[in-house]
Design an enzyme around this catalytic site. Structure first.
Site, PDB file in Angstrom:
ATOM      1  N   SER A 187     -31.434  29.091  54.583  1.00 15.92           N
ATOM      2  CA  SER A 187     -32.181  27.831  54.567  1.00 15.92           C
ATOM      3  C   SER A 187     -31.252  26.783  54.943  1.00 15.92           C
ATOM      4  O   SER A 187     -29.952  26.766  54.968  1.00 15.92           O
ATOM      5  CB  SER A 187     -32.662  27.432  53.225  1.00 15.92           C
ATOM      6  OG  SER A 187     -33.041  26.225  53.139  1.00 15.92           O
TER       7      SER A 187
ATOM      8  N   TYR B 111     -31.807  26.660  44.129  1.00 14.99           N
ATOM      9  CA  TYR B 111     -32.104  27.240  45.556  1.00 14.99           C
ATOM     10  C   TYR B 111     -30.998  26.945  46.427  1.00 14.99           C
ATOM     11  O   TYR B 111     -30.694  27.903  47.362  1.00 14.99           O
ATOM     12  CB  TYR B 111     -33.446  26.889  45.914  1.00 14.99           C
ATOM     13  CG  TYR B 111     -33.858  27.229  47.257  1.00 14.99           C
ATOM     14  CD1 TYR B 111     -34.733  28.391  47.272  1.00 14.99           C
ATOM     15  CD2 TYR B 111     -33.936  26.478  48.561  1.00 14.99           C
ATOM     16  CE1 TYR B 111     -35.101  28.893  48.237  1.00 14.99           C
ATOM     17  CE2 TYR B 111     -34.474  27.173  49.607  1.00 14.99           C
ATOM     18  CZ  TYR B 111     -35.118  28.065  49.570  1.00 14.99           C
ATOM     19  OH  TYR B 111     -35.446  28.723  50.744  1.00 14.99           O
TER      20      TYR B 111
HETATM   21  P1  NDP Z   1     -43.176  33.400  49.891  1.00 16.46           P
HETATM   22  O1  NDP Z   1     -43.219  33.024  48.612  1.00 16.46           O
HETATM   23  O2  NDP Z   1     -44.609  33.311  50.776  1.00 16.46           O
HETATM   24  O3  NDP Z   1     -42.793  35.095  49.748  1.00 16.46           O
HETATM   25  C1  NDP Z   1     -41.784  35.200  49.022  1.00 16.46           C
HETATM   26  C2  NDP Z   1     -41.579  36.963  48.818  1.00 16.46           C
HETATM   27  O4  NDP Z   1     -40.447  37.090  48.080  1.00 16.46           O
HETATM   28  C3  NDP Z   1     -43.179  37.606  48.481  1.00 16.46           C
HETATM   29  O5  NDP Z   1     -43.304  38.709  48.911  1.00 16.46           O
HETATM   30  C4  NDP Z   1     -42.826  37.520  46.936  1.00 16.46           C
HETATM   31  O6  NDP Z   1     -43.683  38.421  46.199  1.00 16.46           O
HETATM   32  C5  NDP Z   1     -41.419  37.892  46.933  1.00 16.46           C
HETATM   33  N1  NDP Z   1     -40.550  37.906  45.654  1.00 16.46           N
HETATM   34  C6  NDP Z   1     -40.571  36.880  44.929  1.00 16.46           C
HETATM   35  N2  NDP Z   1     -39.827  37.220  43.711  1.00 16.46           N
HETATM   36  C7  NDP Z   1     -39.623  38.398  43.893  1.00 16.46           C
HETATM   37  C8  NDP Z   1     -38.983  39.411  42.714  1.00 16.46           C
HETATM   38  N3  NDP Z   1     -38.712  38.905  41.505  1.00 16.46           N
HETATM   39  N4  NDP Z   1     -39.096  40.942  42.983  1.00 16.46           N
HETATM   40  C9  NDP Z   1     -39.527  41.226  44.377  1.00 16.46           C
HETATM   41  N5  NDP Z   1     -40.051  40.237  45.323  1.00 16.46           N
HETATM   42  C10 NDP Z   1     -40.294  39.000  44.860  1.00 16.46           C
HETATM   43  O7  NDP Z   1     -41.876  32.742  50.631  1.00 16.46           O
HETATM   44  P2  NDP Z   1     -41.474  32.656  52.216  1.00 16.46           P
HETATM   45  O8  NDP Z   1     -41.947  33.843  53.110  1.00 16.46           O
HETATM   46  O9  NDP Z   1     -41.639  31.122  52.404  1.00 16.46           O
HETATM   47  O10 NDP Z   1     -39.889  32.964  52.039  1.00 16.46           O
HETATM   48  C11 NDP Z   1     -39.496  34.144  52.447  1.00 16.46           C
HETATM   49  C12 NDP Z   1     -37.810  33.825  52.619  1.00 16.46           C
HETATM   50  O11 NDP Z   1     -37.641  32.601  53.493  1.00 16.46           O
HETATM   51  C13 NDP Z   1     -37.275  33.292  51.206  1.00 16.46           C
HETATM   52  O12 NDP Z   1     -35.677  33.826  50.983  1.00 16.46           O
HETATM   53  C14 NDP Z   1     -37.164  31.743  51.322  1.00 16.46           C
HETATM   54  O13 NDP Z   1     -35.981  31.279  50.436  1.00 16.46           O
HETATM   55  C15 NDP Z   1     -36.857  31.467  52.911  1.00 16.46           C
HETATM   56  N6  NDP Z   1     -37.205  30.171  53.482  1.00 16.46           N
HETATM   57  C16 NDP Z   1     -38.225  29.952  53.618  1.00 16.46           C
HETATM   58  C17 NDP Z   1     -38.883  28.802  54.190  1.00 16.46           C
HETATM   59  C18 NDP Z   1     -40.305  28.334  54.227  1.00 16.46           C
HETATM   60  O14 NDP Z   1     -40.355  27.057  54.689  1.00 16.46           O
HETATM   61  N7  NDP Z   1     -41.224  28.817  54.022  1.00 16.46           N
HETATM   62  C19 NDP Z   1     -37.553  27.883  54.790  1.00 16.46           C
HETATM   63  C20 NDP Z   1     -36.342  28.362  54.464  1.00 16.46           C
HETATM   64  C21 NDP Z   1     -36.274  29.529  53.833  1.00 16.46           C
HETATM   65  P3  NDP Z   1     -45.008  38.140  45.705  1.00 16.46           P
HETATM   66  O15 NDP Z   1     -46.042  38.401  47.010  1.00 16.46           O
HETATM   67  O16 NDP Z   1     -45.588  39.044  44.532  1.00 16.46           O
HETATM   68  O17 NDP Z   1     -44.852  36.809  45.183  1.00 16.46           O
END
Ligand code: NDP
Length: 253
Positions: free
Chosen positions: A152, A165
């Site tokens: 990020s 985070y």
């Molecule tokens: P989402 O919240 O849409 O998706 C996150 C995913 O991680 C989901 O599939 C979620 O599962 C899964 N997850 C969360 N907790 C757990 C857990 N305990 N065990 C297993 N799976 C888990 O987030 P994004 O798609 O936005 O983010 C994806 C990545 O990108 C992350 O690492 C985030 O930090 C990074 N990021 C995102 C940005 C953004 O603007 N969106 C910017 C910078 C970085 P479930 O579907 O069950 O919730």
């Protein structure tokens, strides 16, 4: 990124995606299969995992395996057991996309609760590390393994209120750099992607006041997600790539 690979870019490749049930991870899993890879899916929600798998199969894509794995329970032993289960369906991995992540509380450091801090570190750092240790032997069986972490902009430059985070994403960048150096004489490359502000549920919870229509969608980021897994990035390691290089961090205006 203007990158238009052939549809067979990932033919014969098997890629594991964590957090494949929503947002960027779901889109990446779908995209990899559209470009001929087989995927191994992981997620913590049975129904969402089933839906992702069904969406891939409906398009004619291939799912090598689909694993329910709540990363809050990701001990080193559980990750080794998970790797053994993965090995049953995929004897080698050509790519691992560490995408699953949690946001924690957007609040000043002084207000970060110990519980949330620990949870963010458990998912974003510890689970990612234990999984990496367990999956490395499968990645090293590939002649061109690609290990990709999700970073990020606050993992490179600290910003007020991003608390656990931001710190977890600095750790992610560090983990990538150490591993890239350790494996620099092998066929394994290790890199980070910073997606940049993207229209997902995590982004909406970080910035509830933001207009999501002003943000790129996960699909818009996929050229870079494909490039890091395909042969065109074969010599790149130890790098942190931006999916939206011209984007200014912060709320979309
Ligand atoms: P989402 O919240 O849409 O998706 C996150 C995913 O991680 C989901 O599939 C979620 O599962 C899964 N997850 C969360 N907790 C757990 C857990 N305990 N065990 C297993 N799976 C888990 O987030 P994004 O798609 O936005 O983010 C994806 C990545 O990108 C992350 O690492 C985030 O930090 C990074 N990021 C995102 C940005 C953004 O603007 N969106 C910017 C910078 C970085 P479930 O579907 O069950 O919730």
């Amino acid at each position: 990124m203007h990158y238009q690979p052939q549809r067979d870019l990932l033919l014969g490749r098997t890629i594991l995606v964590t957090g494949a049930t929503d947002g960027i991870g779901r889109e990446a899993a779908l995209t990899y299969t559209r470009f001929s890879a087989k995927v191994v899916l992981t997620g913590r929600d049975t129904e969402k995992l089933r839906q992702t798998e069904a969406a891939i199969i409906a398009e004619g894509g291939q799912v090598a395996g689909s694993f329910l794995f709540d990363l809050t329970s990701a001990t080193p032993e559980r990750c080794m057991e998970f790797a053994r289960q993965v090995e049953q369906v995929a004897p080698l991995l050509d790519g691992v996309l560490h995408n699953a992540g949690v946001l924690g509380d957007v609040a000043p450091m002084v207000e970060q609760t110990a519980q949330t801090w620990q949870h963010v570190m458990d998912i974003n750092v510890n689970a990612t590390f234990f999984l990496t240790q367990a999956l490395l032997p499968l990645l090293l069986r590939s002649d061109a393994g690609s290990l990709v972490f999700t970073s990020s902009s606050v993992g490179r430059q600290g910003r007020a209120n991003w608390g656990a985070y931001a710190v977890s994403k600095f750790a992610t960048e560090g983990m990538m750099q150490v591993l890239a150096d350790e494996y620099k004489h092998t066929s394994l490359r290790v890199n980070c992607i910073n997606p940049g502000g993207t229209r997902t549920k995590m982004r909406a919870s970080a910035f509830p006041q933001e207009d999501p229509n002003k943000l790129k969608t996960p699909a818009d980021l996929m050229p870079l997600y494909l490039w890091v897994m395909g042969d065109d990035s074969r010599r790149k390691t130890g790098m942190s790539f931006d999916a939206q290089p011209n984007r200014k961090p912060g709320i979309a205006e």
